[in-house]
Design an enzyme around this catalytic site. Structure first.
Site, mmCIF file in Angstrom:
data_model
loop_
_atom_site.group_PDB
_atom_site.id
_atom_site.type_symbol
_atom_site.label_atom_id
_atom_site.label_comp_id
_atom_site.label_asym_id
_atom_site.label_seq_id
_atom_site.Cartn_x
_atom_site.Cartn_y
_atom_site.Cartn_z
ATOM 1 N N GLU A 295 22.508 48.571 52.592
ATOM 2 C CA GLU A 295 23.176 47.437 53.583
ATOM 3 C C GLU A 295 22.524 47.676 54.702
ATOM 4 O O GLU A 295 23.197 47.628 55.847
ATOM 5 C CB GLU A 295 24.539 47.816 53.588
ATOM 6 C CG GLU A 295 25.526 47.402 52.228
ATOM 7 C CD GLU A 295 26.864 47.373 52.366
ATOM 8 O OE1 GLU A 295 27.805 46.690 52.120
ATOM 9 O OE2 GLU A 295 27.454 48.689 52.721
ATOM 10 N N LEU B 49 35.603 49.815 46.162
ATOM 11 C CA LEU B 49 36.724 49.759 47.019
ATOM 12 C C LEU B 49 37.815 48.569 46.792
ATOM 13 O O LEU B 49 38.961 48.817 46.583
ATOM 14 C CB LEU B 49 36.089 49.607 48.392
ATOM 15 C CG LEU B 49 36.980 50.197 49.557
ATOM 16 C CD1 LEU B 49 36.894 51.626 49.338
ATOM 17 C CD2 LEU B 49 35.907 50.028 50.783
ATOM 18 N N LYS C 102 30.845 53.723 63.684
ATOM 19 C CA LYS C 102 30.580 53.925 62.263
ATOM 20 C C LYS C 102 29.008 53.734 61.887
ATOM 21 O O LYS C 102 28.585 54.315 61.435
ATOM 22 C CB LYS C 102 31.676 53.278 61.256
ATOM 23 C CG LYS C 102 31.481 53.769 59.937
ATOM 24 C CD LYS C 102 32.793 53.611 59.123
ATOM 25 C CE LYS C 102 32.605 54.523 57.538
ATOM 26 N NZ LYS C 102 32.623 53.237 56.682
#
Ligand code: NAP
Length: 303
Positions: free
Chosen positions: A262, A11, A182
């Site tokens: 994560e 990213l 999310k």
């Protein structure tokens, strides 16, 4: 104003390349002289878009370079963000702005506590990118990035720079709601794809598991003061499963590649929040235990 980019992975590279192509000043921050040398050896950063590769040699430096930092894009993984920002504290100018691209929740608070003098702007992105080589990134999925500051409603002055760079984005007064939503979508889908060894679409075979998790996640979101993030969660999970049926989830890909996940900032964070509220969520908590068992068997970190 220079965009300093910390985390020259998927990213971070995608953002750096688009900002630089728009003529904006970008400095890459690499962890040590070895990574800096590897970057120069690679001849710069390469972005692959629709099969076309473009390489740019953007200015780069190590974390301990002397110049002050006013604007910092933090694009490390959630578990690396706090330590990486801590290493830059001596360089942060008064009133510095940090844009935190980390998925999930927890790392943003850790960074903000480390850098109380800075303004932290949180991001939630549906863009997709992956590395297919060192300093080489493939732009795999167009998406949108929500930005916001839980402590202030005024938008920063540089949103027009993102516009110029062609980074689709919006400013929201409720970024925490976006991040929670999310996180909940992730909790309802990703761990199950790992444990059932399937693509996202494979979860249509497990409707009861998905439904139970959505019900518990909605309860948690309500209790955490995020009722908007709870609304229609199960329906949206169903839509995401359909729309991304052919994809392997990011957690699935991490486990398959033996990379750290994560989890601590996603399912782990959700279960810790439930515990803080003394809320018993049997399916979510059992899911965390099963996932941690799966990771332990593969020698991967449990957090
Ligand atoms: P990534 O490709 O693994 O990149 C992370 C980068 O951070 C790596 O280049 C790593 O350096 C660097 N880094 C870690 N610690 C550092 C330190 N102390 N100093 C300097 N650099 C350091 O990760 P990513 O996929 O871009 O993900 C970043 C975040 O964005 C994650 O929270 C992820 O969930 C979120 N996100 C990603 C995507 C996506 O499509 N990739 C989409 C939405 C959200 P090395 O190269 O030296 O290891």
């Amino acid at each position: 104003m220079t965009w300093h980019v910390l985390g020259i992975g998927s990213l971070g590279s995608l953002w750096a390349m688009r900002l630089a192509r728009a003529g904006l000043p970008v400095h890459l921050l690499l962890r040590d002289p070895q990574r800096l040398a590897a970057y120069h050896q690679a001849g710069g950063l390469t972005l692959v878009e629709q099969g076309q590769a473009q390489r740019l040699e953007l200015p780069a430096e190590t974390l301990d370079a002397p110049t002050p930092i006013q604007r910092l894009l933090v694009a490390c993984k959630a578990y690396d963000a706090e330590a990486a920002v801590a290493a830059l504290l001596p360089r942060l100018a008064p009133g510095a702005e940090l844009v935190l691209l980390q998925n999930g929740l927890g790392s943003q608070d850790a960074v903000a506590a480390r850098a109380p003098q800075a303004r932290c702007i949180l991001a939630s992105s549906t863009e997709g990118a992956f590395r297919d080589g060192d300093f080489r990134v493939v732009f795999a999925g167009h998406g949108f990035t929500w930005l916001g500051d839980p402590h202030a409603t005024a938008a920063p002055s540089w949103l027009d720079e993102l516009e110029r760079a062609g980074i689709p984005h919006g400013w929201t007064p409720d970024i925490l709601s976006r991040l929670w939503r999310k996180l909940a979508l992730n909790c309802a889908i990703n761990p199950l794809t790992v444990l059932n060894d399937c693509r996202n679409g494979g979860l249509v075979e497990h409707p009861a598991q998905v439904q139970q998790l959505c019900a518990e996640l909605a309860e948690l979101l309500q209790l955490c003061g995020q009722p908007a993030a709870a609304e229609g969660l199960h329906d949206e999970v169903g839509r995401v499963i359909q729309a991304t049926a052919a994809n392997y989830s990011s957690m699935y890909q991490d486990v398959a590649a033996k990379r750290r996940t994560e989890i601590g900032y996603l399912l782990g964070y959700a279960c810790a929040a439930a515990e803080r509220h003394r809320l018993v969520l049997p399916h979510l908590q059992a899911l965390l235990r099963r996932l941690q068992g799966h990771l332990a068997e593969r020698g991967l970190p449990l957090d």
